[in-house]
Scaffold this active site. Structure first.
Site, PDB file in Angstrom:
ATOM      1  N   GLY A 120      49.987  -6.964-140.331  1.00 41.43           N
ATOM      2  CA  GLY A 120      48.900  -6.281-141.020  1.00 41.43           C
ATOM      3  C   GLY A 120      49.289  -5.979-142.448  1.00 41.43           C
ATOM      4  N   ASP A 171      49.775  13.911-140.634  1.00 38.55           N
ATOM      5  CA  ASP A 171      48.865  12.793-140.896  1.00 38.55           C
ATOM      6  C   ASP A 171      48.380  12.194-139.578  1.00 38.55           C
ATOM      7  OD1 ASP A 171      47.353  11.163-142.503  1.00 38.55           O
ATOM      8  OD2 ASP A 171      48.939   9.698-142.857  1.00 38.55           O
ATOM      9  N   TYR A 215      58.214  -2.932-131.829  1.00 40.38           N
ATOM     10  CA  TYR A 215      56.971  -3.708-131.881  1.00 40.38           C
ATOM     11  C   TYR A 215      56.123  -3.387-130.660  1.00 40.38           C
ATOM     12  CZ  TYR A 215      53.835  -7.673-131.172  1.00 40.38           C
ATOM     13  OH  TYR A 215      52.721  -8.446-130.925  1.00 40.38           O
ATOM     14  N   VAL A 216      54.864  -3.053-130.896  1.00 42.00           N
ATOM     15  CA  VAL A 216      53.927  -2.755-129.814  1.00 42.00           C
ATOM     16  C   VAL A 216      52.898  -3.887-129.759  1.00 42.00           C
ATOM     17  CG1 VAL A 216      52.199  -1.150-128.935  1.00 42.00           C
ATOM     18  CG2 VAL A 216      54.230  -0.272-130.097  1.00 42.00           C
ATOM     19  N   MET A 237      48.946   0.203-149.100  1.00 44.03           N
ATOM     20  CA  MET A 237      50.299   0.689-149.372  1.00 44.03           C
ATOM     21  C   MET A 237      51.378  -0.354-149.119  1.00 44.03           C
ATOM     22  SD  MET A 237      50.029   3.659-150.584  1.00 44.03           S
ATOM     23  CE  MET A 237      51.731   4.193-150.487  1.00 44.03           C
ATOM     24  N   LYS A 248      45.826  10.758-137.222  1.00 49.33           N
ATOM     25  CA  LYS A 248      44.552  10.042-137.353  1.00 49.33           C
ATOM     26  C   LYS A 248      44.639   8.778-136.508  1.00 49.33           C
ATOM     27  CE  LYS A 248      46.166   7.742-141.585  1.00 49.33           C
ATOM     28  NZ  LYS A 248      45.895   7.501-143.013  1.00 49.33           N
ATOM     29  N   PRO A 249      43.521   8.114-136.211  1.00 46.62           N
ATOM     30  CA  PRO A 249      43.562   6.919-135.360  1.00 46.62           C
ATOM     31  C   PRO A 249      44.466   5.815-135.895  1.00 46.62           C
ATOM     32  CG  PRO A 249      41.321   7.739-135.492  1.00 46.62           C
ATOM     33  CD  PRO A 249      42.121   8.555-136.464  1.00 46.62           C
ATOM     34  N   GLY A 278      47.853  -3.576-145.989  1.00 46.56           N
ATOM     35  CA  GLY A 278      46.920  -2.578-146.494  1.00 46.56           C
ATOM     36  C   GLY A 278      47.223  -2.215-147.924  1.00 46.56           C
TER      37      GLY A 278
END
Length: 483
Positions: free
Chosen positions: A18, A133, A90-91, A22, A135-136, A20
């Site tokens: 992924g 922090d 790692y998930v 940041m 959050k989902p 993003g």
């Protein structure tokens, strides 16, 4: 970074998980332990010193926490052309935010995931640490339903000292009203954010959502939450209490909130009982009668206080003996068919099969075996288990089927799977026949294999003479008659 690296430190980069605003998270492999990892790096231009400090802080918290519902951090470092990086467990799954984007979760799933989240967050608070922090985005949901809390980069404890260019750390939409008013964050602030996460899981929305960040923050501080039109009154009552502007009027802890929420959710009796039992098994034990006992001792006579002291000493010695008594353990041997599966015991890796002389504590429960190309296997330990031989089931795999010309009907073991081009799923167990049929062309057959691509495209051969099977025989028949 213009190009993805092939290695980070000693770890081999396999792909990108992924990316993003940041930074980027890469899928990698540890060449020594042969296990999959996730490596987080930040984008160029971010202050390396501050990032490295936060990564080290995250690794430190992970080492102290060691909780099955929290991401494990294995390493932290700096790469010459990359900057600071964080090596994590790692998930195999998706973030909770990605799960929510597909639509609201069913109440049974919400309850199960929230109990795991609350257990992890309570453990964090038990170390004197605030996450700050919640959050989902900061929860991962594995394919088997396990939930993992992650991203302790801005967490704060009594000894923590992190620099920042902003007075507020965290995600504004999940911030508690007292924090937005400048009050120091407390565990109640993390609890507020988890309540908002629970609401979002159930509804797909937030109760203070607005068109801009400023309007959202104003609603959090000054306005009542907004419920969806079909929101049940019982749920509105639970969330109304949990989202009170005054922290003192909210639920005293996450266990109390979840107990009320489970009662309000539209669950069947069996599932409700199961979730309450799971909640009770994770809830911390509280000494509710301590103050009353201390007050009784203080108000008693000197002789009574002496007796109390003797009883307390005997009790302490007894409890000390129980605490020091070693927990019952046993030795297991674990094999898998095929071998080489990574074994986890209650979330902690034991290594790869075959395993000999594995010491298991009495409370250990869940074995999980994972191996590429095979379905994960979960096994609850039994008291009589000693030598385990567990068989793994091959996982289904996909094959891409394209033909020239396109539009051929795809059959797998005689069952139609659509027309080319298409991706079809092949069962992992056994051998299977793939067949392509297109009018005017010869049938094409093959036995699909895992990790072996089909020809791209599969070039179908035309029939000679009359289209369709048997055309050549008919032609010879009429030719014989006229001769």
């Amino acid at each position: 970074m213009s190009l993805d690296p092939s290695t980070i430190g000693r770890f081999k980069v396999l792909g990108t998980l992924g990316s993003g605003a940041m930074g980027t998270v890469y899928l990698a492999e540890d060449p020594l332990l042969k296990r999959a990892l996730a490596i987080k790096v930040v984008r160029e231009g971010t202050g390396d010193a501050e990032v490295l400090l936060r990564f080290k802080r995250e690794a430190e918290i992970s080492a102290r926490l060691n909780h099955p519902n929290a991401i494990t951090v294995f390493d932290v470092g700096e790469a010459p052309d990359l900057g600071p990086y964080l090596v994590m467990e790692y998930v195999d799954g998706e973030s909770l935010s990605d799960r929510i984007r597909r639509g609201p979760l069913n109440p049974d799933e919400v309850a199960g995931l929230l109990i795991q989240a609350a257990d992890a967050l309570t453990a964090v608070h038990g170390l004197g640490i605030l996450h700050r922090d919640i959050k989902p985005d900061n929860f991962m949901v594995a394919k088997d339903g396990r939930l993992k809390l992650m991203d302790f980069g801005i967490a704060r404890g009594d000894q923590g000292r992190l620099t920042t260019s902003s007075a507020f750390l965290g995600t504004p939409a999940y911030a508690a009203p007292e924090v937005l008013n400048g009050v120091r964050a407390t565990p109640a602030s993390d609890q507020w954010a988890l309540v908002l996460t629970a609401f979002e899981m159930l509804t797909g929305t937030l109760p203070f959502a607005a068109d801009s960040v400023g309007a959202t923050l104003y609603r959090i501080v000054h306005e009542a939450p907004v419920w969806p039109p079909d929101f049940a009154p019982a749920l509105a009552a639970v969330f109304g209490k949990a989202l009170d502007k005054d922290p003192g009027k909210r639920f005293p802890d996450l266990t109390a909130f979840l107990r009320a929420l489970i009662e309000a959710l539209p669950l069947g009796p069996e599932r409700r009982v199961a979730h309450v039992a799971q909640l009770d098994s994770t809830a911390p034990v509280k000494a509710t009668g301590t103050l009353r006992i201390e007050r009784a001792i203080a108000e008693s006579s000197p002789r009574t206080r002496w007796l109390w002291g003797g009883a307390a000493l005997i009790t302490a010695l007894g409890l000390g003996f129980l605490a020091l008594r070693p927990e019952p353990s046993r030795v297991l041997s674990i094999e898998s068919r095929p071998g080489g599966a990574e074994v986890f015991l209650d979330g902690t890796s034991l290594g790869r099969t075959p395993l000999r002389q594995v010491v298991v504590k009495g409370k250990a429960d869940l074995l999980r075996l994972e191996k590429p190309d095979y379905l994960p296997l979960a096994y609850h330990l039994k008291a009589e288990d000693k030598d385990l031989a567990l068989r793994l089931q091959p996982a289904p795999f996909q094959v891409q089927v394209a033909s020239e010309p396109a539009g051929a009907e795809i059959f797998l073991d005689g069952e139609s799977k659509g027309k080319t081009p298409a991706a079809i799923e092949v069962p992992g167990e056994g051998s299977h026949q793939l067949r392509l049929d297109l009018e005017g062309y010869q049938s094409w057959t093959a036995m699909p294999e895992r990790h072996k691509a089909l020809p791209d495209p599969i070039r179908l051969q035309k029939y000679h003479g009359k289209k369709g099977p048997g055309g050549g025989k008919i032609k010879k028949f009429f030719k014989g008659i006229f001769q």
